[in-house]
Write a protein that holds these residues in place. Structure first.
Motif, PDB file in Angstrom:
ATOM      1  N   LEU A   1      50.579  70.515  51.487  1.00 18.89           N
ATOM      2  CA  LEU A   1      50.741  69.679  50.299  1.00 18.89           C
ATOM      3  C   LEU A   1      49.653  69.996  49.285  1.00 18.89           C
ATOM      4  O   LEU A   1      48.471  69.985  49.620  1.00 18.89           O
ATOM      5  CB  LEU A   1      50.658  68.210  50.676  1.00 18.89           C
ATOM      6  CG  LEU A   1      50.759  67.207  49.523  1.00 18.89           C
ATOM      7  CD1 LEU A   1      52.199  67.135  49.036  1.00 18.89           C
ATOM      8  CD2 LEU A   1      50.277  65.838  49.951  1.00 18.89           C
ATOM      9  N   PRO A   2      49.996  70.281  48.026  1.00 20.45           N
ATOM     10  CA  PRO A   2      48.955  70.447  47.005  1.00 20.45           C
ATOM     11  C   PRO A   2      48.328  69.095  46.656  1.00 20.45           C
ATOM     12  O   PRO A   2      49.013  68.086  46.547  1.00 20.45           O
ATOM     13  CB  PRO A   2      49.721  71.016  45.801  1.00 20.45           C
ATOM     14  CG  PRO A   2      51.025  71.492  46.343  1.00 20.45           C
ATOM     15  CD  PRO A   2      51.330  70.598  47.508  1.00 20.45           C
ATOM     16  N   PHE A   3      47.019  69.101  46.484  1.00 23.82           N
ATOM     17  CA  PHE A   3      46.320  67.911  46.019  1.00 23.82           C
ATOM     18  C   PHE A   3      45.088  68.360  45.237  1.00 23.82           C
ATOM     19  O   PHE A   3      44.739  69.542  45.225  1.00 23.82           O
ATOM     20  CB  PHE A   3      45.919  66.990  47.182  1.00 23.82           C
ATOM     21  CG  PHE A   3      44.906  67.584  48.113  1.00 23.82           C
ATOM     22  CD1 PHE A   3      43.548  67.372  47.944  1.00 23.82           C
ATOM     23  CD2 PHE A   3      45.309  68.347  49.197  1.00 23.82           C
ATOM     24  CE1 PHE A   3      42.615  67.918  48.808  1.00 23.82           C
ATOM     25  CE2 PHE A   3      44.383  68.903  50.076  1.00 23.82           C
ATOM     26  CZ  PHE A   3      43.031  68.694  49.878  1.00 23.82           C
ATOM     27  N   ALA A   4      44.463  67.424  44.555  1.00 25.41           N
ATOM     28  CA  ALA A   4      43.297  67.754  43.733  1.00 25.41           C
ATOM     29  C   ALA A   4      42.098  66.925  44.167  1.00 25.41           C
ATOM     30  O   ALA A   4      42.229  65.746  44.491  1.00 25.41           O
ATOM     31  CB  ALA A   4      43.591  67.503  42.259  1.00 25.41           C
ATOM     32  N   ILE A   5      40.934  67.563  44.178  1.00 24.61           N
ATOM     33  CA  ILE A   5      39.663  66.851  44.292  1.00 24.61           C
ATOM     34  C   ILE A   5      39.064  66.795  42.893  1.00 24.61           C
ATOM     35  O   ILE A   5      38.878  67.834  42.257  1.00 24.61           O
ATOM     36  CB  ILE A   5      38.706  67.565  45.255  1.00 24.61           C
ATOM     37  CG1 ILE A   5      39.234  67.479  46.695  1.00 24.61           C
ATOM     38  CG2 ILE A   5      37.303  66.964  45.165  1.00 24.61           C
ATOM     39  CD1 ILE A   5      38.450  68.285  47.688  1.00 24.61           C
ATOM     40  N   VAL A   6      38.805  65.597  42.394  1.00 24.33           N
ATOM     41  CA  VAL A   6      38.346  65.412  41.016  1.00 24.33           C
ATOM     42  C   VAL A   6      37.013  64.677  41.012  1.00 24.33           C
ATOM     43  O   VAL A   6      36.859  63.647  41.670  1.00 24.33           O
ATOM     44  CB  VAL A   6      39.393  64.648  40.183  1.00 24.33           C
ATOM     45  CG1 VAL A   6      38.887  64.434  38.764  1.00 24.33           C
ATOM     46  CG2 VAL A   6      40.720  65.400  40.163  1.00 24.33           C
ATOM     47  N   VAL A   7      36.065  65.229  40.266  1.00 26.45           N
ATOM     48  CA  VAL A   7      34.751  64.598  40.066  1.00 26.45           C
ATOM     49  C   VAL A   7      34.667  64.183  38.608  1.00 26.45           C
ATOM     50  O   VAL A   7      34.790  65.023  37.712  1.00 26.45           O
ATOM     51  CB  VAL A   7      33.607  65.566  40.417  1.00 26.45           C
ATOM     52  CG1 VAL A   7      32.254  64.891  40.195  1.00 26.45           C
ATOM     53  CG2 VAL A   7      33.734  66.054  41.859  1.00 26.45           C
ATOM     54  N   ARG A   8      34.478  62.878  38.342  1.00 25.06           N
ATOM     55  CA  ARG A   8      34.506  62.339  36.987  1.00 25.06           C
ATOM     56  C   ARG A   8      33.187  61.685  36.602  1.00 25.06           C
ATOM     57  O   ARG A   8      32.573  60.995  37.406  1.00 25.06           O
ATOM     58  CB  ARG A   8      35.603  61.275  36.851  1.00 25.06           C
ATOM     59  CG  ARG A   8      36.986  61.808  36.607  1.00 25.06           C
ATOM     60  CD  ARG A   8      37.922  60.650  36.228  1.00 25.06           C
ATOM     61  NE  ARG A   8      39.231  61.141  35.862  1.00 25.06           N
ATOM     62  CZ  ARG A   8      40.190  61.423  36.733  1.00 25.06           C
ATOM     63  NH1 ARG A   8      39.971  61.254  38.016  1.00 25.06           N
ATOM     64  NH2 ARG A   8      41.362  61.875  36.328  1.00 25.06           N
ATOM     65  N   SER A   9      32.815  61.865  35.338  1.00 21.35           N
ATOM     66  CA  SER A   9      31.718  61.094  34.763  1.00 21.35           C
ATOM     67  C   SER A   9      32.186  59.665  34.519  1.00 21.35           C
ATOM     68  O   SER A   9      33.372  59.420  34.287  1.00 21.35           O
ATOM     69  CB  SER A   9      31.264  61.713  33.438  1.00 21.35           C
ATOM     70  OG  SER A   9      30.628  62.945  33.642  1.00 21.35           O
ATOM     71  N   PRO A  10      31.266  58.704  34.532  1.00 20.75           N
ATOM     72  CA  PRO A  10      31.657  57.323  34.246  1.00 20.75           C
ATOM     73  C   PRO A  10      31.936  57.123  32.759  1.00 20.75           C
ATOM     74  O   PRO A  10      31.560  57.947  31.924  1.00 20.75           O
ATOM     75  CB  PRO A  10      30.430  56.523  34.690  1.00 20.75           C
ATOM     76  CG  PRO A  10      29.294  57.473  34.517  1.00 20.75           C
ATOM     77  CD  PRO A  10      29.840  58.833  34.859  1.00 20.75           C
ATOM     78  N   SER A  11      32.577  56.031  32.434  1.00 19.21           N
ATOM     79  CA  SER A  11      32.871  55.713  31.036  1.00 19.21           C
ATOM     80  C   SER A  11      31.621  55.306  30.280  1.00 19.21           C
ATOM     81  O   SER A  11      31.541  55.482  29.064  1.00 19.21           O
ATOM     82  CB  SER A  11      33.911  54.581  30.965  1.00 19.21           C
ATOM     83  OG  SER A  11      35.119  54.984  31.568  1.00 19.21           O
ATOM     84  N   ALA A  12      30.641  54.765  30.991  1.00 17.73           N
ATOM     85  CA  ALA A  12      29.368  54.382  30.373  1.00 17.73           C
ATOM     86  C   ALA A  12      28.232  55.055  31.139  1.00 17.73           C
ATOM     87  O   ALA A  12      28.329  55.284  32.345  1.00 17.73           O
ATOM     88  CB  ALA A  12      29.199  52.866  30.411  1.00 17.73           C
ATOM     89  N   SER A  13      27.164  55.407  30.442  1.00 17.54           N
ATOM     90  CA  SER A  13      26.015  56.093  31.054  1.00 17.54           C
ATOM     91  C   SER A  13      26.463  57.366  31.759  1.00 17.54           C
ATOM     92  O   SER A  13      26.228  57.568  32.952  1.00 17.54           O
ATOM     93  CB  SER A  13      25.295  55.162  32.027  1.00 17.54           C
ATOM     94  OG  SER A  13      24.857  53.997  31.380  1.00 17.54           O
ATOM     95  N   ALA A  14      27.091  58.251  30.976  1.00 19.41           N
ATOM     96  CA  ALA A  14      27.749  59.429  31.557  1.00 19.41           C
ATOM     97  C   ALA A  14      26.770  60.437  32.126  1.00 19.41           C
ATOM     98  O   ALA A  14      27.108  61.177  33.044  1.00 19.41           O
ATOM     99  CB  ALA A  14      28.617  60.097  30.496  1.00 19.41           C
ATOM    100  N   GLY A  15      25.567  60.538  31.614  1.00 23.50           N
ATOM    101  CA  GLY A  15      24.611  61.508  32.112  1.00 23.50           C
ATOM    102  C   GLY A  15      24.863  62.910  31.576  1.00 23.50           C
ATOM    103  O   GLY A  15      25.725  63.146  30.709  1.00 23.50           O
TER     104      GLY A  15
END
Length: 211
Positions: free
Chosen positions: A96-110
């Motif tokens: 099965l294809p799937f994705a691993i996603v790393v996201r910045s937050p909406s606030a205090s993104a860095g």
């Protein structure tokens, strides 16, 4: 070789790695590698669905409820691996294809860099491949785009304790090459593996620099 970098420095920016499930089971943990961190942030790490275009579905469709977790990145977390336990494991079936996603937050993104392998993939390559990297940049981004010949360094763990990395996504830190030829003593180089169960080895990969 040294890893490439994918910069996340704005709200909701994200990097994704498309994977193929090697077996049926429940994925419970995710690891990803950082390069330089200028300003840390609390990142979101998720197991997500892949859309019809082969990239992460930007609606953040999860594999079950809460198949995501938080990863606190400090300013001093340069060149380290981060491990995240998902709030709830994601159920996948083999192939099965799937994705691993790393996201910045909406606030205090860095302002930080996710490590990536750059250059042609030994197994798949560029647009249209099932195993590939993607990024969503901007403030905020609205869609994922192809990451041509860049593959975020990630790994995933099933709840049975086995770790896997995406096909073709070679993961490493920094290092040099070991040079030798037919006149070297010895003219053999390799790694020795020992596994705690009976198995059959059907092949191997070698990363060879400047033959």
């Amino acid at each position: 070789p040294t890893p490439g970098s994918i910069l996340l420095d704005a709200a909701d920016e994200a990097v994704g790695m498309m994977c193929i499930a090697p077996k049926t089971g429940n994925i419970a943990r995710i690891k990803y590698r950082l390069n330089t961190v200028t300003t840390g942030a609390t990142l979101n790490v998720a197991l997500e669905a892949v859309g019809s275009n082969g990239l992460p579905a930007f609606t953040k469709a999860l594999f079950g409820t809460n198949s995501e977790g938080s990863a606190v990145v400090a300013d001093a977390d340069d060149n380290v691996w981060k491990e995240v336990t998902l709030t709830a494991a994601g159920a996948v079936t083999r192939d099965l294809p799937f994705a691993i996603v790393v996201r910045s937050p909406s606030a205090s993104a860095g302002n930080l860099n996710i490590a990536a392998r750059t250059g042609p993939n030994p197994d798949t390559n560029s647009e249209g491949a099932r195993v590939r990297g993607a990024q969503a940049l901007g403030a905020p981004p609205s869609a994922f785009a192809e990451l041509n010949q860049q593959y975020p360094m990630v790994a995933f763990r099933y709840d049975d304790g086995t770790w896997h990395s995406p096909v073709g996504a070679i993961i490493f830190g920094t290092g040099g090459s070991t040079q030798y030829n037919s006149g070297s003593t010895t003219n053999r180089r390799g790694n020795r593996f020992q596994v705690p169960f009976k198995t059959t080895v059907t092949g191997a990969w070698a990363f060879i620099i400047n033959p």
